[in-house]
Design an enzyme around this catalytic site. Structure first.
Site, PDB file in Angstrom:
ATOM      1  N   GLU A  74      -6.083  -8.545  -9.510  1.00 19.24           N
ATOM      2  CA  GLU A  74      -5.123  -9.232  -9.162  1.00 19.24           C
ATOM      3  C   GLU A  74      -6.220 -10.885  -8.513  1.00 19.24           C
ATOM      4  OE1 GLU A  74      -4.991  -6.495  -8.283  1.00 19.24           O
ATOM      5  OE2 GLU A  74      -2.610  -5.826  -8.084  1.00 19.24           O
ATOM      6  N   MET A 124     -29.827 -16.649 -13.893  1.00 17.36           N
ATOM      7  CA  MET A 124     -30.038 -17.724 -12.574  1.00 17.36           C
ATOM      8  C   MET A 124     -30.859 -17.697 -11.627  1.00 17.36           C
ATOM      9  SD  MET A 124     -29.856 -21.324 -11.834  1.00 17.36           S
ATOM     10  CE  MET A 124     -28.417 -22.423 -11.545  1.00 17.36           C
ATOM     11  N   LYS A 131       9.180  -5.700   3.077  1.00 15.62           N
ATOM     12  CA  LYS A 131      10.100  -4.947   1.555  1.00 15.62           C
ATOM     13  C   LYS A 131      11.519  -5.452   2.232  1.00 15.62           C
ATOM     14  CE  LYS A 131       9.931  -1.462  -1.656  1.00 15.62           C
ATOM     15  NZ  LYS A 131       9.272  -0.522  -1.978  1.00 15.62           N
ATOM     16  N   PHE A 166       1.770   3.425   4.030  1.00 20.82           N
ATOM     17  CA  PHE A 166       0.933   3.398   2.664  1.00 20.82           C
ATOM     18  C   PHE A 166       0.617   2.741   2.181  1.00 20.82           C
ATOM     19  CE2 PHE A 166       1.957   4.223  -1.764  1.00 20.82           C
ATOM     20  CZ  PHE A 166       0.052   4.654  -1.909  1.00 20.82           C
ATOM     21  N   GLN A 167      -0.022   1.618   1.693  1.00 22.02           N
ATOM     22  CA  GLN A 167      -0.362   0.592   0.881  1.00 22.02           C
ATOM     23  C   GLN A 167      -0.717  -0.957   2.459  1.00 22.02           C
ATOM     24  OE1 GLN A 167       1.380   0.179  -3.122  1.00 22.02           O
ATOM     25  NE2 GLN A 167      -1.048   1.447  -3.059  1.00 22.02           N
TER      26      GLN A 167
END
Ligand SMILES: Cc1ncc(C[n+]2csc(CCOP(=O)(O)OP(=O)(O)O)c2C)c(N)n1
Lengths: 212, 583
Positions: free
Chosen positions: B72, B498, B184, B134-135
């Site tokens: 993602e 760097m 959902k 869940f999630q």
């Protein structure tokens, strides 16, 4: 009227760097999560909120926050702009204590026996303008509204007499000079903001720049 | 569960115009809304909580191109690259929980770099909210500090209005990322939806003010009286599509102008009034002369500390004029004598009308003198090195010679980024895409993929360090599957360069954990069926770069560069811009 507008006329009356109490008044749409967005603006800068009150305003659907912080003018001004940047926020004012009328409500729970027995307590209460909200056999609850010093003073005075519980509300404040928010709202509701109503926040230094 | 398909009564015509009532699911109305907003490309990754939207997407393949990224974070950086290259809103889909939390870096990056994004995350069923389902993660609260606006939809009837608002907020005023979290149940809820109406006004939101001529007059007066005026421009010029207006302003006034790395390609590098880059690794002249000019005109830039160095020693002698669309930026870091609050697309033409024509030849010559010193001491040795090691600068010189300023250059973060910004030549706006405010390593590869979708006709070159490449290499898989033609140029110094430079200069060469080993990058590319090669010697460099750029398809070129090369000039942290070091 915000402090900022005042400053341009009375700059030397206000200590710009010195910290003092400021009451920030936020008009915003009533929306879940907005309080968090506003709170983050303070916590991100490690600024402590002394008191925060959220309530309905006189306008339907618009909420009003009173936030009290102890900070310098510059910090407050920048905070106000960051708050005003939030999508749901309509307007932010910030004022010193001289510019507002403000109150806090305090409730005191004391033993009824003590009150009944000791006349001095009763006198004390009268002296502080307290009113009885509830009287039961076991305890009585008194209420006082006023500034911090006033409500604090009664705490001190009641301590020797079995002060069972004490609570104080956040500050609610009304700006002395404000013409009310209704006028402003018309601007926000308009599809295209009208010319004469547009904010003019950066003009204050006008007089100075031309003397370069 | 009742499937959406059973009840769809949608016709093609309805989907295209959303003119009439539409009966369908929340997911379908969302996709229709995206189409009405002009979206064609979505970057995303599916999962349980966003499955209904993906299910609906299956039927929209001809109208919405979905790029399946490999992570993602890659998705959101790709959307950023897309938005930066195209000027349109980047769109991202992700599922709840881990999908959504993987977006946080990209949101923060887009927020600080003012990149317009609309991010859609799936969320657990509304009745499960707050149960640690869940999630389930509290996406709204996690993303609040890194979004311009966010909203959780729990009822399909909210979707159209919220989506319309999201697009309006993302792209208006100072642009930024907006996130919509959709439970959902709302995705599968079937309703009769009204026509989709785009949003143009939100009562509490003022994206830009009506411009006040008083500000403009005050600014013009200062500019007309100035002997040594200096313009600093940032990405505001690009975001406001005010490149032409900006050019007209500086050409009429003849004021030397320098850029922040996000403003870079707004006018061509070769423009005679373009005097270079500001800030920590910027050019010598612009930095030193910031503390000598009499009027400093900042346009669409926010005085980041990487640009200003020490604030208490920054341009104290100058009158400051600050043009910005975001009132919170004016006076935030540098106090302005005149703050011109407004969209520079509107304010610049008004200002141009009021300012006198001028040339400022002698003042401009001072910049050229400094530039000559920098050329002699830094630039020539960097671009035409005499040592054996390949320098990053000479790689850029070769790219300039081959591409002639026409390529889009996307960079990751580190020394190579500064070198690319310093030396790449650009003819066109929106050609320099880099992570400025957040400085996100891992940005380069996915952002380049997005940039290619945003500007398909351009050559897109991703310049990435060996460290940064290893942060998001999985996006090679996205290239493999979808064929975005990205030229990947890894400048390998076998160090986290760097950081090593700082350790060398400020920590006594205590090289603590900056020695990074790499896999065989070319073999890695090959594993993804991407062509590539590695070069070690100068004689092969030019040909290899040519091969990469002319290759049909993506290509990975790894160039081994000097291990301990440094980027100079440099304003050491905590120093004033005029204390810039040439070595
Ligand atoms: C995600 C992230 N982690 C850490 C850093 C700190 N950082 C900035 S530059 C840099 C080194 C980059 O090394 P490399 O990618 O090899 O590029 P080089 O500087 O050598 O060109 C690091 C670790 C960062 N900017 N982003």
């Amino acid at each position: 009227m915000s402090t900022e507008d005042k400053i341009k006329y009375t700059e030397d009356l206000v200590d710009l760097d010195g910290k003092q109490e400021y009451t920030i008044t936020v008009y915003a749409e009533n929306r879940i999560g907005l309080l968090n967005r506003i709170a983050i603006i303070f916590s991100k800068r490690k600024i402590n909120i002394e008191s925060l009150n959220s309530s309905a305003s006189e306008i339907d659907g618009i909420h009003r926050f009173n936030i009290v912080i102890h900070e310098g003018y510059e910090v407050v001004r920048k905070l106000a702009r960051q708050i005003e940047k939030q999508i749901e926020v309509l307007k932010v004012y910030y004022n010193t204590n001289e510019e507002i009328i403000w109150q806090e409500l305090a409730l005191y729970k004391v033993s009824t026996d003590e009150i009944a027995e000791k006349v001095t307590v009763e006198r004390l209460l009268r002296q502080y303008g307290a009113s009885a909200v509830v009287i039961r056999k076991d305890y009585t609850v008194f209420a006082v509204t006023g500034h911090r010093e006033e409500t604090d003073a009664l705490v001190k005075a009641l301590e020797p007499y079995e002060l069972i519980e004490f609570v104080r509300s956040a500050r609610v404040a009304i700006i002395k000079d404000s013409a009310g928010f209704h006028e402003k709202l018309k601007e926000f509701e308009a599809e295209e903001p009208g010319e004469e109503l547009v904010e003019n926040e950066f003009l204050e230094k006008g007089g100075k720049i031309f003397t370069m | 569960m009742e499937t959406a398909q059973d009840t769809i009564q949608q016709t093609e015509a309805k989907a295209e115009t959303s003119q009439t009532f539409f009966k369908g699911t929340g997911s379908q109305v969302l996709l229709n809304g995206l189409i009405t907003e002009g979206v064609k490309t979505i970057f995303g990754y599916p999962g349980g909580a966003i499955m209904p939207i993906y299910d609906a997407l299956y039927d929209y393949a001809d109208k919405l191109q979905h790029i399946l990224v490999r992570h993602e974070q890659g998705g959101i950086h790709a959307a950023q690259g897309f938005a930066r290259a195209s000027g349109e809103v980047g769109v991202v889909f992700a599922t709840s929980g881990p999908g959504a939390t993987n977006l946080v870096t990209g949101l923060a990056d887009a927020q600080i770099d003012s990149t317009p994004l609309v991010v859609i995350t799936g969320q657990v069923f509304a009745h499960l909210l707050g149960t640690d389902a869940f999630q389930e993660t509290d996406v709204i609260n996690i993303t609040t500090p890194v979004t311009k606006w966010n909203y959780q939809v729990t009822d399909a009837n909210e979707i159209q209005e919220v989506l319309a608002k999201a697009f309006y907020i993302a792209k208006s005023g100072r642009p930024g990322p907006v996130l919509i979290d959709i439970t959902k149940n709302a995705q599968i809820q079937i309703e009769d939806f009204p026509e989709y109406v785009k949003c143009h006004h939100i009562r509490s939101y003022r994206p830009k003010p009506k411009v006040r001529v008083e500000y403009i007059e005050q600014a013009a007066e200062l500019i007309n009286a100035a002997k040594k005026p200096f313009v600093l421009w940032g990405q505001g010029v690009v975001l406001g599509t005010a490149e032409e207006e900006f050019k007209a302003f500086i050409e009429k006034t003849g004021i030397p102008s320098a850029w922040t790395i996000l403003g870079e390609s707004a006018i061509p590098t070769s423009h005679p009034l373009n005097v270079g880059m500001l800030g920590m690794h910027g050019n010598y002249g612009p930095n030193v002369l910031t503390n000598e000019c009499d009027v400093l005109i900042a346009i669409g830039m926010r005085f980041d500390d990487r640009v200003t160095g020490r604030l208490d020693k920054y341009a104290k002698q100058a009158k400051i004029i600050h043009l910005d669309i975001d009132p919170a930026e004016i006076d935030k870091n540098v106090k302005a004598d005149v703050g011109v609050w407004g969209d520079c697309k509107e304010t610049l033409p008004l200002l141009t009308k009021l300012v006198n024509e001028n040339k400022h030849e002698t003042w401009l010559a001072v910049f050229r003198d400094y530039n000559q010193q920098e050329i002699d001491q830094v630039i020539t040795p960097e671009l035409y090195p005499e040592g054996e090691e390949i320098t990053m600068g000479e790689v850029l010189r070769n790219i300039n010679e081959i591409c002639d300023g026409e390529a889009i250059i996307v960079t990751d973060v580190g020394q190579h980024q500064m070198v690319a910004c310093r030396y790449a030549k650009f003819n066109n706006t929106r050609s320099n895409i880099t992570s400025g405010g957040l400085g996100t390593m891992g940005f380069g590869l996915p952002a380049a993929i997005g940039a290619k979708y945003g500007a398909p006709d351009k050559t897109v070159i991703a310049i990435i360090g060996d460290g940064g490449f290893q942060m998001t290499p999985q996006e090679l898989g996205t290239i493999m599957q979808f064929g975005a033609e990205v030229k990947i140029l890894i400048l390998n110094n076998r160090f986290l360069g760097m950081v090593r430079q700082w350790q060398q200069l400020f920590n006594d060469k205590r090289y603590s954990f900056v020695n990074i080993t790499s896999p065989d990058f070319v073999a890695l590319a090959k594993a993804y069926y991407i062509e590539g090669q590695m070069v070690n010697e100068r004689e092969k460099l030019r040909t290899a770069l040519g091969t990469m750029i002319n290759h049909k398809g993506s290509y990975l070129l790894e160039v081994m560069v000097g291990r301990e090369n440094n980027v100079f000039p440099m304003v050491p942290q905590g120093m004033s811009v005029s204390e810039i070091r040439l070595k």
